[in-house]
Design a protein around this motif. Sequence first.
Motif, PDB file in Angstrom:
ATOM      1  N   ASN A  42       0.836  -1.200   0.000  1.00 47.87           N
ATOM      2  CA  ASN A  42       0.000   0.000   0.000  1.00 47.87           C
ATOM      3  C   ASN A  42       0.863   1.238   0.000  1.00 47.87           C
ATOM      4  O   ASN A  42       1.339   1.678   1.024  1.00 47.87           O
ATOM      5  CB  ASN A  42      -0.891   0.024   1.259  1.00 47.87           C
ATOM      6  N   PHE A  43       1.080   1.801  -1.182  1.00 43.45           N
ATOM      7  CA  PHE A  43       1.845   3.033  -1.294  1.00 43.45           C
ATOM      8  C   PHE A  43       1.518   3.666  -2.629  1.00 43.45           C
ATOM      9  O   PHE A  43       0.899   3.049  -3.497  1.00 43.45           O
ATOM     10  CB  PHE A  43       3.351   2.771  -1.154  1.00 43.45           C
ATOM     11  N   ASP A  44       1.911   4.895  -2.794  1.00 44.15           N
ATOM     12  CA  ASP A  44       1.678   5.629  -4.031  1.00 44.15           C
ATOM     13  C   ASP A  44       2.451   4.973  -5.165  1.00 44.15           C
ATOM     14  O   ASP A  44       3.685   4.985  -5.172  1.00 44.15           O
ATOM     15  CB  ASP A  44       2.106   7.093  -3.820  1.00 44.15           C
ATOM     16  N   GLN A  45       1.745   4.411  -6.130  1.00 42.24           N
ATOM     17  CA  GLN A  45       2.380   3.692  -7.249  1.00 42.24           C
ATOM     18  C   GLN A  45       3.213   4.613  -8.142  1.00 42.24           C
ATOM     19  O   GLN A  45       3.949   4.144  -8.996  1.00 42.24           O
ATOM     20  CB  GLN A  45       1.307   2.997  -8.098  1.00 42.24           C
ATOM     21  N   LYS A  46       3.073   5.915  -7.962  1.00 41.06           N
ATOM     22  CA  LYS A  46       3.863   6.861  -8.766  1.00 41.06           C
ATOM     23  C   LYS A  46       5.084   7.384  -7.994  1.00 41.06           C
ATOM     24  O   LYS A  46       5.842   8.187  -8.507  1.00 41.06           O
ATOM     25  CB  LYS A  46       2.974   8.020  -9.225  1.00 41.06           C
ATOM     26  N   ASN A  47       5.231   6.920  -6.757  1.00 42.41           N
ATOM     27  CA  ASN A  47       6.386   7.322  -5.956  1.00 42.41           C
ATOM     28  C   ASN A  47       7.536   6.365  -6.272  1.00 42.41           C
ATOM     29  O   ASN A  47       7.671   5.300  -5.672  1.00 42.41           O
ATOM     30  CB  ASN A  47       6.041   7.291  -4.463  1.00 42.41           C
ATOM     31  N   PHE A  48       8.340   6.762  -7.250  1.00 43.36           N
ATOM     32  CA  PHE A  48       9.379   5.854  -7.724  1.00 43.36           C
ATOM     33  C   PHE A  48      10.511   5.676  -6.722  1.00 43.36           C
ATOM     34  O   PHE A  48      11.212   4.670  -6.766  1.00 43.36           O
ATOM     35  CB  PHE A  48       9.866   6.269  -9.117  1.00 43.36           C
ATOM     36  N   GLN A  49      10.678   6.619  -5.799  1.00 48.95           N
ATOM     37  CA  GLN A  49      11.672   6.406  -4.732  1.00 48.95           C
ATOM     38  C   GLN A  49      11.211   5.253  -3.840  1.00 48.95           C
ATOM     39  O   GLN A  49      11.996   4.386  -3.473  1.00 48.95           O
ATOM     40  CB  GLN A  49      11.883   7.677  -3.906  1.00 48.95           C
ATOM     41  N   ALA A  50       9.921   5.220  -3.530  1.00 52.00           N
ATOM     42  CA  ALA A  50       9.373   4.125  -2.704  1.00 52.00           C
ATOM     43  C   ALA A  50       9.497   2.791  -3.445  1.00 52.00           C
ATOM     44  O   ALA A  50       9.846   1.769  -2.851  1.00 52.00           O
ATOM     45  CB  ALA A  50       7.920   4.400  -2.347  1.00 52.00           C
ATOM     46  N   ILE A  51       9.221   2.809  -4.746  1.00 50.09           N
ATOM     47  CA  ILE A  51       9.321   1.586  -5.551  1.00 50.09           C
ATOM     48  C   ILE A  51      10.780   1.107  -5.579  1.00 50.09           C
ATOM     49  O   ILE A  51      11.062  -0.079  -5.388  1.00 50.09           O
ATOM     50  CB  ILE A  51       8.778   1.828  -6.981  1.00 50.09           C
ATOM     51  N   PHE A  52      11.704   2.043  -5.774  1.00 48.71           N
ATOM     52  CA  PHE A  52      13.134   1.706  -5.759  1.00 48.71           C
ATOM     53  C   PHE A  52      13.522   1.119  -4.400  1.00 48.71           C
ATOM     54  O   PHE A  52      14.215   0.104  -4.324  1.00 48.71           O
ATOM     55  CB  PHE A  52      13.979   2.951  -6.055  1.00 48.71           C
ATOM     56  N   ASP A  53      13.057   1.768  -3.320  1.00 51.40           N
ATOM     57  CA  ASP A  53      13.383   1.300  -1.967  1.00 51.40           C
ATOM     58  C   ASP A  53      12.871  -0.122  -1.730  1.00 51.40           C
ATOM     59  O   ASP A  53      13.538  -0.924  -1.070  1.00 51.40           O
ATOM     60  CB  ASP A  53      12.816   2.251  -0.912  1.00 51.40           C
ATOM     61  N   LEU A  54      11.689  -0.440  -2.267  1.00 45.62           N
ATOM     62  CA  LEU A  54      11.169  -1.808  -2.136  1.00 45.62           C
ATOM     63  C   LEU A  54      12.061  -2.794  -2.895  1.00 45.62           C
ATOM     64  O   LEU A  54      12.338  -3.888  -2.406  1.00 45.62           O
ATOM     65  CB  LEU A  54       9.730  -1.890  -2.653  1.00 45.62           C
ATOM     66  N   GLY A  55      12.501  -2.394  -4.081  1.00 44.23           N
ATOM     67  CA  GLY A  55      13.421  -3.248  -4.841  1.00 44.23           C
ATOM     68  C   GLY A  55      14.689  -3.514  -4.059  1.00 44.23           C
ATOM     69  O   GLY A  55      15.169  -4.647  -3.973  1.00 44.23           O
ATOM     70  N   ASP A  56      15.211  -2.460  -3.463  1.00 40.07           N
ATOM     71  CA  ASP A  56      16.424  -2.554  -2.643  1.00 40.07           C
ATOM     72  C   ASP A  56      16.180  -3.457  -1.430  1.00 40.07           C
ATOM     73  O   ASP A  56      16.991  -4.331  -1.105  1.00 40.07           O
ATOM     74  CB  ASP A  56      16.832  -1.144  -2.208  1.00 40.07           C
ATOM     75  N   PHE A  57      15.039  -3.260  -0.765  1.00 35.81           N
ATOM     76  CA  PHE A  57      14.696  -4.056   0.421  1.00 35.81           C
ATOM     77  C   PHE A  57      14.644  -5.552   0.097  1.00 35.81           C
ATOM     78  O   PHE A  57      15.250  -6.374   0.792  1.00 35.81           O
ATOM     79  CB  PHE A  57      13.349  -3.605   1.014  1.00 35.81           C
ATOM     80  N   TYR A  58      13.897  -5.910  -0.958  1.00 37.22           N
ATOM     81  CA  TYR A  58      13.746  -7.332  -1.284  1.00 37.22           C
ATOM     82  C   TYR A  58      15.079  -7.970  -1.680  1.00 37.22           C
ATOM     83  O   TYR A  58      15.344  -9.121  -1.349  1.00 37.22           O
ATOM     84  CB  TYR A  58      12.688  -7.543  -2.368  1.00 37.22           C
ATOM     85  N   SER A  59      15.919  -7.210  -2.368  1.00 39.56           N
ATOM     86  CA  SER A  59      17.230  -7.733  -2.738  1.00 39.56           C
ATOM     87  C   SER A  59      18.089  -7.967  -1.494  1.00 39.56           C
ATOM     88  O   SER A  59      18.740  -9.008  -1.357  1.00 39.56           O
ATOM     89  CB  SER A  59      17.924  -6.762  -3.696  1.00 39.56           C
ATOM     90  N   ALA A  60      18.059  -7.006  -0.575  1.00 39.86           N
ATOM     91  CA  ALA A  60      18.843  -7.136   0.666  1.00 39.86           C
ATOM     92  C   ALA A  60      18.347  -8.317   1.495  1.00 39.86           C
ATOM     93  O   ALA A  60      19.144  -9.087   2.036  1.00 39.86           O
ATOM     94  CB  ALA A  60      18.762  -5.842   1.473  1.00 39.86           C
ATOM     95  N   ARG A  61      17.010  -8.463   1.590  1.00 38.64           N
ATOM     96  CA  ARG A  61      16.462  -9.575   2.371  1.00 38.64           C
ATOM     97  C   ARG A  61      16.808 -10.913   1.701  1.00 38.64           C
ATOM     98  O   ARG A  61      17.137 -11.894   2.381  1.00 38.64           O
ATOM     99  CB  ARG A  61      14.942  -9.422   2.535  1.00 38.64           C
TER     100      ARG A  61
END
Length: 129
Positions: A2-21
Motif C-alpha cells: 500500500n503506497f503511491d504507485q507513482k512514488n518511484f523512490q518508494a518503488i526503488f526502496d522496495l526493490g532494494d529491500f527485497y534484494s537485501a532480504r
Amino acid sequence: ANFDQKNFQAIFDLGDFYSARALLFVKKQEFAKALVDFEKSLVYLEKVIANDKNHHEAIAYKTDTLLSFADAYSRAGNTGKALQIAQKAENFAKSNSNQETYEKIQWGRVFLTKGRIFLEKAKQSQSIE
C-alpha cells in the motif's frame, strides 16, 4: 504493498529491500525464500527503469540483483537457471553500460559469477558419475 504507485523512490526502496532480504536468506541457505525475494526485487527495479531509462542507481541494482539471483540458483543446485539469469545480467549490463567505475566492477562480477556457476556445474556432473 500500500503506497503511491507513482512514488518511484518508494518503488526503488522496495526493490532494494527485497534484494537485501534475499541476500540474508542466501546467507542462511534458505534458497527458496531468497529466489522469491530476488524475483520481487527485480519487478520493482524494472518499474523504476521503465519510468526512467537513465536511473543509473536502479540499473546498477538490477545488474547486481540479477547476479545475486543467478548465484542463489547455482547454490540451490539449478545451474541451468543460474546460467540463464547470469546471461540476462550480462546482456542487460552490455546494453546499459556507460563505463563508470562501478559498472566496470560489475563486468568483473558478471564473469566471476558465470565462472562460479560453471565450477558448480562441473562439481554436480562429477558427483553424478
